[in-house]
Each structure stands twice: as C-alpha cells, then as structure tokens.
Scaffold this motif. Structure first.
Motif, PDB file in Angstrom:
ATOM      1  N   ILE A   1       0.693  -1.055   0.094  1.00 41.37           N
ATOM      2  CA  ILE A   1      -0.068  -0.036  -0.024  1.00 41.37           C
ATOM      3  C   ILE A   1       0.969   1.212  -0.153  1.00 41.37           C
ATOM      4  O   ILE A   1       0.583   2.197  -0.795  1.00 41.37           O
ATOM      5  CB  ILE A   1      -1.009  -0.010   1.372  1.00 41.37           C
ATOM      6  N   LEU A   2       1.703   1.243   0.707  1.00 35.83           N
ATOM      7  CA  LEU A   2       3.026   2.259   0.775  1.00 35.83           C
ATOM      8  C   LEU A   2       3.559   2.625  -0.457  1.00 35.83           C
ATOM      9  O   LEU A   2       3.781   3.786  -0.970  1.00 35.83           O
ATOM     10  CB  LEU A   2       3.923   2.048   2.089  1.00 35.83           C
ATOM     11  N   ALA A   3       3.906   1.412  -1.127  1.00 42.72           N
ATOM     12  CA  ALA A   3       4.408   1.361  -2.220  1.00 42.72           C
ATOM     13  C   ALA A   3       3.496   2.103  -3.453  1.00 42.72           C
ATOM     14  O   ALA A   3       3.885   3.177  -4.256  1.00 42.72           O
ATOM     15  CB  ALA A   3       5.061   0.203  -2.860  1.00 42.72           C
ATOM     16  N   ALA A   4       2.336   1.651  -3.396  1.00 41.89           N
ATOM     17  CA  ALA A   4       1.292   2.001  -4.274  1.00 41.89           C
ATOM     18  C   ALA A   4       1.277   3.627  -4.184  1.00 41.89           C
ATOM     19  O   ALA A   4       0.988   4.377  -5.291  1.00 41.89           O
ATOM     20  CB  ALA A   4      -0.030   1.281  -4.150  1.00 41.89           C
ATOM     21  N   CYS A   5       1.135   4.113  -2.913  1.00 43.04           N
ATOM     22  CA  CYS A   5       1.147   5.452  -2.632  1.00 43.04           C
ATOM     23  C   CYS A   5       2.268   6.376  -3.237  1.00 43.04           C
ATOM     24  O   CYS A   5       2.003   7.433  -3.941  1.00 43.04           O
ATOM     25  CB  CYS A   5       0.897   5.698  -1.043  1.00 43.04           C
ATOM     26  N   ARG A   6       3.409   5.759  -2.994  1.00 43.13           N
ATOM     27  CA  ARG A   6       4.508   6.506  -3.697  1.00 43.13           C
ATOM     28  C   ARG A   6       4.578   6.392  -5.153  1.00 43.13           C
ATOM     29  O   ARG A   6       5.006   7.447  -5.823  1.00 43.13           O
ATOM     30  CB  ARG A   6       5.716   5.519  -3.394  1.00 43.13           C
ATOM     31  N   GLN A   7       3.947   5.378  -5.875  1.00 44.84           N
ATOM     32  CA  GLN A   7       3.961   5.539  -7.193  1.00 44.84           C
ATOM     33  C   GLN A   7       3.128   6.523  -7.793  1.00 44.84           C
ATOM     34  O   GLN A   7       2.974   6.924  -8.919  1.00 44.84           O
ATOM     35  CB  GLN A   7       3.430   3.974  -7.658  1.00 44.84           C
ATOM     36  N   ARG A   8       1.890   6.770  -6.915  1.00 39.81           N
ATOM     37  CA  ARG A   8       0.913   7.861  -7.257  1.00 39.81           C
ATOM     38  C   ARG A   8       1.188   9.126  -6.927  1.00 39.81           C
ATOM     39  O   ARG A   8       0.450  10.153  -7.030  1.00 39.81           O
ATOM     40  CB  ARG A   8      -0.568   7.192  -6.990  1.00 39.81           C
ATOM     41  N   GLY A   9       2.563   9.427  -6.130  1.00 40.60           N
ATOM     42  CA  GLY A   9       2.752  10.695  -5.801  1.00 40.60           C
ATOM     43  C   GLY A   9       1.884  11.276  -4.401  1.00 40.60           C
ATOM     44  O   GLY A   9       1.862  12.441  -4.095  1.00 40.60           O
ATOM     45  N   ILE A  10       1.329  10.281  -3.873  1.00 39.45           N
ATOM     46  CA  ILE A  10       0.674  10.303  -2.440  1.00 39.45           C
ATOM     47  C   ILE A  10       1.423  10.489  -1.406  1.00 39.45           C
ATOM     48  O   ILE A  10       2.213   9.372  -0.995  1.00 39.45           O
ATOM     49  CB  ILE A  10      -0.592   9.346  -2.403  1.00 39.45           C
ATOM     50  N   ARG A  11       1.743  11.382  -0.625  1.00 41.31           N
ATOM     51  CA  ARG A  11       2.482  11.455   0.630  1.00 41.31           C
ATOM     52  C   ARG A  11       1.648  10.696   1.883  1.00 41.31           C
ATOM     53  O   ARG A  11       0.330  10.532   1.803  1.00 41.31           O
ATOM     54  CB  ARG A  11       2.742  12.904   1.001  1.00 41.31           C
ATOM     55  N   THR A  12       2.322   9.992   2.655  1.00 39.68           N
ATOM     56  CA  THR A  12       1.820   9.417   3.762  1.00 39.68           C
ATOM     57  C   THR A  12       2.327   9.969   5.030  1.00 39.68           C
ATOM     58  O   THR A  12       3.327  10.297   5.155  1.00 39.68           O
ATOM     59  CB  THR A  12       2.356   7.653   3.574  1.00 39.68           C
ATOM     60  N   LEU A  13       1.152   9.794   5.887  1.00 39.96           N
ATOM     61  CA  LEU A  13       1.534  10.467   7.391  1.00 39.96           C
ATOM     62  C   LEU A  13       0.901   9.539   8.309  1.00 39.96           C
ATOM     63  O   LEU A  13      -0.294   9.256   8.480  1.00 39.96           O
ATOM     64  CB  LEU A  13       0.632  11.826   7.213  1.00 39.96           C
ATOM     65  N   GLY A  14       1.880   8.830   9.066  1.00 36.91           N
ATOM     66  CA  GLY A  14       1.316   7.964  10.175  1.00 36.91           C
ATOM     67  C   GLY A  14       1.464   8.645  11.512  1.00 36.91           C
ATOM     68  O   GLY A  14       1.912   9.745  11.874  1.00 36.91           O
ATOM     69  N   THR A  15       0.558   8.000  12.495  1.00 37.68           N
ATOM     70  CA  THR A  15       0.638   8.909  13.771  1.00 37.68           C
ATOM     71  C   THR A  15       1.166   7.681  14.953  1.00 37.68           C
ATOM     72  O   THR A  15       0.740   6.498  14.737  1.00 37.68           O
ATOM     73  CB  THR A  15      -0.994   9.160  14.130  1.00 37.68           C
ATOM     74  N   ALA A  16       1.669   8.450  15.897  1.00 36.76           N
ATOM     75  CA  ALA A  16       2.602   7.491  16.850  1.00 36.76           C
ATOM     76  C   ALA A  16       2.218   8.319  18.324  1.00 36.76           C
ATOM     77  O   ALA A  16       1.996   9.357  18.187  1.00 36.76           O
ATOM     78  CB  ALA A  16       3.970   7.542  16.791  1.00 36.76           C
ATOM     79  N   THR A  17       2.094   7.350  19.198  1.00 38.79           N
ATOM     80  CA  THR A  17       1.993   7.708  20.590  1.00 38.79           C
ATOM     81  C   THR A  17       3.109   7.569  21.497  1.00 38.79           C
ATOM     82  O   THR A  17       3.330   7.925  22.487  1.00 38.79           O
ATOM     83  CB  THR A  17       0.739   7.049  21.121  1.00 38.79           C
ATOM     84  N   THR A  18       4.064   6.789  20.772  1.00 38.93           N
ATOM     85  CA  THR A  18       5.385   6.610  21.618  1.00 38.93           C
ATOM     86  C   THR A  18       6.416   6.722  20.423  1.00 38.93           C
ATOM     87  O   THR A  18       6.462   6.433  19.219  1.00 38.93           O
ATOM     88  CB  THR A  18       5.291   5.114  22.153  1.00 38.93           C
ATOM     89  N   VAL A  19       7.727   6.606  21.095  1.00 37.95           N
ATOM     90  CA  VAL A  19       8.901   6.672  20.412  1.00 37.95           C
ATOM     91  C   VAL A  19       9.011   5.393  19.506  1.00 37.95           C
ATOM     92  O   VAL A  19       9.430   5.349  18.278  1.00 37.95           O
ATOM     93  CB  VAL A  19      10.051   6.866  21.029  1.00 37.95           C
ATOM     94  N   ALA A  20       8.781   4.329  20.186  1.00 40.87           N
ATOM     95  CA  ALA A  20       8.735   3.177  19.369  1.00 40.87           C
ATOM     96  C   ALA A  20       7.742   3.056  18.276  1.00 40.87           C
ATOM     97  O   ALA A  20       8.153   2.379  17.073  1.00 40.87           O
ATOM     98  CB  ALA A  20       8.365   1.815  20.300  1.00 40.87           C
ATOM     99  N   GLU A  21       6.570   3.449  18.309  1.00 41.46           N
ATOM    100  CA  GLU A  21       5.487   3.524  17.082  1.00 41.46           C
ATOM    101  C   GLU A  21       6.088   4.333  16.098  1.00 41.46           C
ATOM    102  O   GLU A  21       5.988   4.173  14.977  1.00 41.46           O
ATOM    103  CB  GLU A  21       4.388   4.049  17.648  1.00 41.46           C
ATOM    104  N   ALA A  22       6.715   5.632  16.413  1.00 36.83           N
ATOM    105  CA  ALA A  22       7.443   6.625  15.536  1.00 36.83           C
ATOM    106  C   ALA A  22       8.528   5.832  14.789  1.00 36.83           C
ATOM    107  O   ALA A  22       8.648   6.034  13.682  1.00 36.83           O
ATOM    108  CB  ALA A  22       8.043   7.563  16.286  1.00 36.83           C
TER     109      ALA A  22
END
Length: 358
Positions: free
Chosen positions: A142-163
């Motif tokens: 899914i992340l690769a498909a976003c890159r192929q289409r020029g869609i930036r990805t933004l994920g959310t973290a509540t801890t450093v480990a998740e980040a």
C-alpha cells in the motif's frame, strides 16, 4: 523560515499547520477545503465511509480548492467481537435504554462496516495529496502504491517506538500525539492506557529519534502552543479540537456549545462511547461507565451506544454524547476556521524567537 521547512515543502503547504482528521462523521468538506485553501493541510476522516463515499468526498473537496488535502483511515478498522461481547455490551447498556425509553438496537450484520481493502483502493483512486492513517501501519504494498501515485503518507504515533516503526516502514512524516489530545488514543504497539506520554516529553523524544519530518499534536490550541511545539523540534502542528469547534466542522450544535462551556475544562479518557480509549468532556455516561468491565470493542460499542446518542441529540442533552475534546479546550476563542488560522499564524510568529519569525 518557520513557514518554509521540510514539512511545508514535502506537503506543498504555505503554513506548517494540519487540521486533525475527525472521525465519526465530524469531518466536513467545507472545513477541510477551508484549511487547505488557507495554506494548511485540511483533512477528512474517512474510516467510516464506504469506498464510493471516499471518492465522492475527494471530488467534493476539489470543487472548493486545488490545494493539497488529506484523507484518513483507521488501521485496522474494527475489533473482533464474539457473541459473548455482544451479550455483555447489551447488558451493560440496558439500564440506559430503559432510562431513555429506548428499544435496544438490532444486532448489526457482519458486513455493516466498510471493507478496509476496498477503502484503501478508493484512497488510491481518489489520489489525495496525503494519505494519513492511525492505529497502525499500512502494508508495504500500500505504501509503495502511494509512492507510485505521488501520494504522501502520514502516520501517527503515541510513543517513540511507534514513531520508529512508522519511519522504518517508509512513511513520509510522523505525527507525534501526546495524551492531551482529544478523541481516540491511536496506539498500536501497546494498549493505549500504557501510552500516555504528554506532548512536552513526546515531541522532543520523537524528534531526536527520527530523521523524517515530525508533526506535533495533542494539547495545542493557540499560537503559543504552536510556537512551543516547533521550538521542541516539530516541523508542523496538527490541531483537532480547535478546528472541531469551528462552525465549518460537522460537530453538532450541542457539541460545539459544550466546547466553549466551563465543563470543557474537565476531560477524561474512556472506552464507554466507542469501545476504544478516547478523550472527551466528562459527562454522566462517561462517569457511570468508568468502572464497568467488559465493554465491547470498536465499532460494536459505537453501534450499541448509537440510540443513546441519537436520543441525547434530540433532547439537547449532553450527558449521553461523545463530546470529544482535548485538554487545551479552555483556550479556544474562535468559531470560524479562517479567523482561527489567521490568529494562529500571527500569534505563533509573535512567540517564536526573532531568528525564526520570517
């Protein structure tokens, strides 16, 4: 300088400001378009939408602006629910149904919630500038498909480990959200009750751990908070409650009214309304459900509490509503998004060191 940084360049923004992606029907096309048109990143929480609705929402936003905007999904979209969960949930809520003279809702069919894979396909078809997500990390394909289409990805973290996990997966930027934030606690590596780090500690820790841009969220509602977050290392700020209070959001009149009331100073974390931990203004339902065990997960609990919320809306009664709000809610002053944005930019600049103002 403070407006021109890695996040504004990455997402093609004029100001480092992101509107939080509300879920549960609180998002609006008007609000997302207004924020984007003003130079920030408008967002629309789409996790409850069917695929065709996601595409239609993107089309609607584009009627109002040609600026970048984000569509947001939950990963995964729902929790498992056994027959025992259903029975226990109905038993917990039976006294409230009786009190309000309501008939318990019919149990939902197995397909009452949108298919996540189909939602992702709709996101790819819609091609927003940004695909943002919470509660996890999309599969590599899914992340690769976003890159192929020029869609930036933004994920959310509540801890450093998740980040770090988000960065390792290849997302373009990470939102670090402190426990002060309103709405759902979107932890995905541990139970959210164990991930309650405040923004003041979380932002610099995430900044030091990552190389990708960092967006600060949680307990930020004015220009002072925006400036403070950027001084702690954030490249941009995401605000939820401040925009939820604006007339352009899809919050109900009673919800918006409560955000400007004295009761907004008292918020709490609860699973009572949706089955997942979330912060809102304390009310009778939250308080009486506080010690209950066996609350079903999401979205079953949302389904079971829906009649209570509908009745409360009809009776203009805030005691059974999910009044999502962050701890900075008492700082709210503005009810129009454009006025809010202009004030944020002006006050943020005033509170930054002279070397960063221009």
């Amino acid at each position: 300088m403070w407006k021109a940084n890695r996040i504004t360049q990455l997402l093609e923004l004029q100001i480092p400001l992101i509107q939080g992606p509300f879920g549960g029907g609180l998002s609006s096309v008007t609000l997302a378009a207004t924020v984007s048109q003003a130079g920030g990143l408008g967002s629309f929480g789409a996790h409850h939408l069917m695929p065709t609705e996601i595409v239609a929402t993107a089309t609607a936003i584009r009627r109002y602006t040609d600026r970048p905007f984000a569509l947001n999904l939950w990963i995964p979209p729902h929790d498992a629910a056994s027959p025992a969960d259903v029975q226990r949930g109905a038993e917990l809520l039976a006294p409230y149904y009786r009190e309000l003279g309501l008939t318990p809702p019919e149990l939902p069919q197995s397909d009452y919630w949108p298919d996540y894979g189909e939602q992702v396909a709709a996101i790819l078809e819609a091609r927003p500038a940004v695909f943002s997500f919470v509660y996890g990390i999309p599969e590599p394909a899914i992340l690769a498909a976003c890159r192929q289409r020029g869609i930036r990805t933004l994920g959310t973290a509540t801890t450093v480990a998740e980040a770090l996990a988000l960065q390792d997966a290849g997302v373009d930027a990470v939102v670090a959200t402190g426990f002060e934030a309103g709405g759902h606690r979107v932890s995905f590596m541990e139970q959210p009750e164990r991930c309650l780090t405040g923004s003041l500690a979380l932002i610099p820790n995430v900044r030091d751990a990552l190389t990708v841009p960092v967006v600060a969220a949680g307990g930020i509602a004015d220009g002072r908070g925006m400036a403070a977050a950027m001084l702690l290392g954030a490249d941009a700020v995401q605000m939820g409650t401040a925009f939820l209070a604006c007339q352009e959001s899809n919050a109900s009149p009673i919800h918006r009214r409560m955000l400007f009331s004295d009761r907004a100073a008292s918020t709490g974390l609860s699973r009572a309304f949706s089955g997942r931990l979330a912060r809102g203004i304390r009310n009778r339902f939250m308080d009486t459900m506080e010690d209950q065990q066996g609350i079903p997960g999401y979205p079953l609990q949302t389904w079971l509490t829906r009649p209570l919320k509908q009745a409360a809306q009809q009776q203009d009664d805030p005691e059974y509503l999910a009044l999502w709000a962050g701890q900075a809610t008492p700082l709210l002053r503005h009810r129009q998004a454009e006025v809010l944005i202009n004030t944020l930019v002006s006050d943020c600049r005033k509170n930054l060191p002279a070397t960063l103002r221009d």
